[in-house]
Each structure stands twice: as structure tokens, then as C-alpha cells.
Design a protein around this motif. Structure first.
Motif, PDB file in Angstrom:
ATOM      1  N   ILE A   1      -4.480  47.657   1.969  1.00 51.59           N
ATOM      2  CA  ILE A   1      -5.489  47.573   3.036  1.00 51.59           C
ATOM      3  C   ILE A   1      -6.226  46.239   2.976  1.00 51.59           C
ATOM      4  CG2 ILE A   1      -7.769  48.535   3.649  1.00 51.59           C
ATOM      5  CD1 ILE A   1      -6.461  51.297   3.318  1.00 51.59           C
ATOM      6  N   ASN A   2      -6.455  45.644   4.148  1.00 49.38           N
ATOM      7  CA  ASN A   2      -7.196  44.385   4.234  1.00 49.38           C
ATOM      8  C   ASN A   2      -8.630  44.718   4.686  1.00 49.38           C
ATOM      9  OD1 ASN A   2      -8.355  42.010   5.218  1.00 49.38           O
ATOM     10  ND2 ASN A   2      -6.392  41.173   5.936  1.00 49.38           N
ATOM     11  N   ALA A   3      -9.581  44.621   3.728  1.00 44.99           N
ATOM     12  CA  ALA A   3     -10.958  45.046   4.004  1.00 44.99           C
ATOM     13  C   ALA A   3     -11.602  44.194   5.102  1.00 44.99           C
ATOM     14  CB  ALA A   3     -11.781  44.984   2.721  1.00 44.99           C
ATOM     15  N   ALA A   4     -11.238  42.919   5.166  1.00 52.81           N
ATOM     16  CA  ALA A   4     -11.829  42.038   6.193  1.00 52.81           C
ATOM     17  C   ALA A   4     -11.455  42.534   7.590  1.00 52.81           C
ATOM     18  CB  ALA A   4     -11.356  40.608   5.986  1.00 52.81           C
ATOM     19  N   LEU A   5     -10.234  43.065   7.720  1.00 54.66           N
ATOM     20  CA  LEU A   5      -9.818  43.590   9.036  1.00 54.66           C
ATOM     21  C   LEU A   5     -10.561  44.884   9.355  1.00 54.66           C
ATOM     22  CD1 LEU A   5      -5.940  43.061   9.211  1.00 54.66           C
ATOM     23  CD2 LEU A   5      -7.734  41.754  10.359  1.00 54.66           C
ATOM     24  N   GLN A   6     -10.758  45.703   8.314  1.00 53.53           N
ATOM     25  CA  GLN A   6     -11.509  46.957   8.531  1.00 53.53           C
ATOM     26  C   GLN A   6     -12.901  46.634   9.071  1.00 53.53           C
ATOM     27  OE1 GLN A   6     -11.015  48.791   4.623  1.00 53.53           O
ATOM     28  NE2 GLN A   6     -10.100  50.566   5.632  1.00 53.53           N
ATOM     29  N   GLU A   7     -13.506  45.582   8.505  1.00 48.70           N
ATOM     30  CA  GLU A   7     -14.846  45.182   8.966  1.00 48.70           C
ATOM     31  C   GLU A   7     -14.832  44.774  10.435  1.00 48.70           C
ATOM     32  OE1 GLU A   7     -16.860  42.275   6.482  1.00 48.70           O
ATOM     33  OE2 GLU A   7     -16.325  43.524   4.763  1.00 48.70           O
ATOM     34  N   LEU A   8     -13.676  44.235  10.862  1.00 47.46           N
ATOM     35  CA  LEU A   8     -13.540  43.835  12.282  1.00 47.46           C
ATOM     36  C   LEU A   8     -13.311  45.028  13.195  1.00 47.46           C
ATOM     37  CD1 LEU A   8     -11.111  40.792  12.579  1.00 47.46           C
ATOM     38  CD2 LEU A   8     -13.453  40.939  13.401  1.00 47.46           C
TER      39      LEU A   8
END
Ligand code: NAI
Length: 332
Positions: free
Chosen positions: A177-184
Motif C-alpha cells: 500500500i502507498n500511504a501517500a496515495l491513500q492520503e490523496l
């Protein structure tokens, strides 16, 4: 030091000659792809530089080692065409360009998506023939649609960001999982949920034993009827005859590919005067709702410049017995 290029095109010469001014290597370009038929040509070479469809299997690596090759430099990111274990056994170093321009491929994916949707390729031809009718050119709004992204590494992440900008709901499947994308606002779901909830599905994971024919009859059935499927990653992710069946029964409504499992016999060549002995691609190209581009996702000025620069810098470092600054450039 000599570097022998396989599958070299005029644009490779332009960018490598330019960046080689800094290094002064002796560059020799061959148009033919590397395979068992030509591996002997590496006699006296220290480095061979290869591209996506060069076949660098154990048989070829054995010959390269006998001829004195010490470095195999891939001027691309994917390395599914190289037997890394065989290279390790023969003491050959292997490098690649891990990240040259994820935006280039992500933007081409969007170009394919928009072309399939708004049929600009048909409109271009129509208007040139003074046919100003709109019949058959109807598209759909991207805003509010659900886009499923499989593989959210560098390219997948760049693609997610663009699709968020269009106002799409972006859902994704990845083993990491890419946390930066989740934040987006990108939502991670399991593969089956992504397949069944998406209006548009785009593939950005690598080809390996887990992802080979990820898209086949069984997974196609899970998708929404009328789905748009796009693959700019590697051809082997898709079982093409199964997609042809899904196009025939209208389960898949749009299909865009920049990569094709049997592309090495076709792509990067001008075959306009030849009879193509591949009924699968011919059948695919007969559908009005299919768009095929010949592995051009990477093909921007910025990306080619970065590829030449990083490849030559890695070769230089390895030849001097040091390691390139970017550790992920080294495969063996
Ligand atoms: P990357 O390594 O940054 O990202 C790949 C992502 O896929 C990672 O997040 C990884 O965790 C994920 N992944 C791995 N196995 C998976 C699985 N079984 N299921 C779901 N996700 C999985 O790679 P990058 O730079 O984003 O490139 C992606 C692919 O794009 C490359 O493997 C290459 O084949 C292709 N490519 C195509 C180009 C073109 O011109 N059309 C140019 C460059 C790359």
C-alpha cells in the motif's frame, strides 16, 4: 570501453551519442534484437545494452559470458526478459533504468483512455474527409466514474494522481500500500473488488509468475459489463484470446493496449509492406473499440534523455568497480 547496442533505433543513437560526450565510450549500434541467433556478435564487447524485447535468457547469457561481456545494461525499467540467475552464475552485472519518467507512461495511459472514450482518432479522420457528423462519436464523462488501478508503483501512482484530477473515484489493488496515495483519497481494495467495482481498469503491475495472465476469462467475468480495460505495463498480464471473446460478447466495451504478449515480432518495426502472421493481433485490430499503440508509453524527449543518462552513468560506475548512486538500478 565498447558498448554494443541491440534493437537500436535512430532515436537511441541521438540520445546516447549526445550523453556519451561526457564518457567517450565506443558505441556500436545494431538494429537486430538480441537472441540466440546473434549473441556471437558480442565478441570482444565488454557491455551489451538491450531493450524490452531483447531475449536475454540463459542460452544467450552463456554465449555473452564466453565472448567476454561483463555488463548487461537494460535501457528500460522492466526486466522480465532477462534471466538474472544465469547472469549471476556467470558473474555478469546487470543494470536497468528504474525510473526515467513515470509521468510519460501515465500520461500515455490517459491519452489512450481519452481516445477510446471520446474517439478523437475517428473524429480526426472524419473531419479531414469533410464528414462533420457526430453519429457514433458519443463518449461518457470521466468525472464521477470509478477507475481501478492494479499496481500503484511509480507509474500507477502518477496515473492515480491524474485521474483524481479528472474527478474520478480511484480504487486500487497492490501487494504493497502507498500511504501517500491513500492520503490523496485512493482507496485500496482486494483484487476482485477492484475488478467488479471499476468502470475503467488500468494495469501498472510488473509481469512475473504471479501476474502472468492476471486478466483472463475468470477475471474478466468479474468486471462490470461495458468496462474499459487498458494495459500499458506488459503484454503477458493479459490472455488476449479471452479479451477477444469478452469484446465479441460486449462484456468489455473498450480495450487499449500499448503492450502485447507477442509484441517482439511486431512492435518497433515498419511492417506496412508485410503480411502479418499473427491472427490474434489482426482480430484485435478489427474491433472499432480497440486501440493499439506499439509500446510508446515511454517515448518522450524527457524519458529518452533520462534513459541515456542513467544507463551510461550506471555502466560507468560498474566498469570502474563502484556502484551507481541509485541502488535500484542494479539487478545483479
Ligand atoms: P514499480 O516497480 O514502481 O511499480 C510496480 C507496482 O506493482 C509496485 O507497487 C508493486 O508492489 C506492484 N505489484 C507487484 N506485484 C503485484 C501483484 N502481484 N499485484 C498487484 N500489484 C503488484 O514499477 P513502475 O515503474 O510503476 O512500472 C510498472 C510497469 O510498467 C513495469 O513493470 C513495466 O512493465 C511497465 N512499463 C511500461 C512502459 C511502456 O512504455 N509502456 C515503460 C516503463 C514501464
Amino acid at each position: 570501453m565498447k558498448i554494443l547496442f541491440f534493437s537500436a533505433k535512430p532515436y537511441d543513437r541521438t540520445f546516447f551519442d549526445l550523453h556519451n560526450e561526457r564518457y567517450g565510450f565506443e558505441l556500436e549500434y545494431l538494429e537486430t534484437h538480441l537472441g540466440p541467433h546473434i549473441a556471437e556478435a558480442a565478441q570482444g564487447q565488454t557491455v551489451v545494452c538491450v531493450f524490452v524485447n531483447d531475449k536475454v535468457n540463459a542460452e544467450v547469457i552463456t554465449v555473452l559470458a564466453e565472448k567476454g561481456v561483463k555488463i548487461i545494461a537494460l535501457r528500460c525499467a522492466g526486466f522480465n526478459n532477462v534471466d538474472l540467475e544465469a547472469a549471476r552464475e556467470k558473474g555478469i552485472r546487470v543494470c536497468r533504468v528504474p525510473e526515467y519518467s513515470p509521468q510519460a507512461v501515465a500520461e500515455h495511459t490517459v491519452a489512450m483512455l481519452l481516445t477510446l472514450n471520446r474517439k478523437t482518432h475517428k473524429a480526426y479522420n472524419r473531419v479531414r474527409e469533410q464528414n462533420f457528423s457526430l453519429n457514433g462519436l458519443m463518449g461518457f464523462n470521466l468525472h464521477g466514474k470509478t477507475v481501478g488501478v492494479i499496481g500503484t508503483g511509480k507509474i500507477g501512482a502518477a496515473f492515480c494522481r491524474i485521474m483524481k484530477g479528472f474527478g474520478c473515484k480511484v480504487i486500487a489493488y497492490d501487494i504493497a500500500i502507498n500511504a501517500a496515495l491513500q492520503e490523496l483519497g485512493v482507496e485500496y481494495q482486494d483484487l476482485n473488488t477492484v475488478l467488479s467495482n471499476s468502470d475503467i481498469i488500468s494495469l501498472h503491475c510488473p509481469l512475473n509468475e504471479h501476474t502472468h495472465h492476471l486478466i483472463r476469462a475468470e477475471t474478466l467475468q468479474k468486471m462490470k459489463k461495458g468496462v474499459m480495460l487498458i494495459n500499458t505495463s506488459r503484454g503477458g498480464l493479459i490472455n488476449t484470446p479471452d479479451v477477444i471473446d469478452a469484446l465479441k460478447n460486449k462484456h468489455v466495451d473498450y480495450f487499449g493496449i500499448d503492450v502485447y504478449e507477442q509484441e517482439e515480432k511486431l512492435f518497433f518495426k515498419d511492417l506496412s509492406e508485410h503480411i502479418i502472421d499473427d491472427d490474434t493481433i489482426q482480430r484485435l485490430m478489427s474491433f472499432p473499440n480497440v486501440l493499439v499503440t506499439a509500446h510508446q508509453g515511454f517515448f518522450t524527449d524527457e524519458a529518452l534523455s533520462e534513459i541515456a543518462q542513467v544507463t551510461l552513468a550506471s555502466i560507468d560506475a560498474l566498469a570502474k568497480g563502484t556502484e551507481p548512486a541509485n541502488k535500484s538500478a542494479i539487478l545483479v
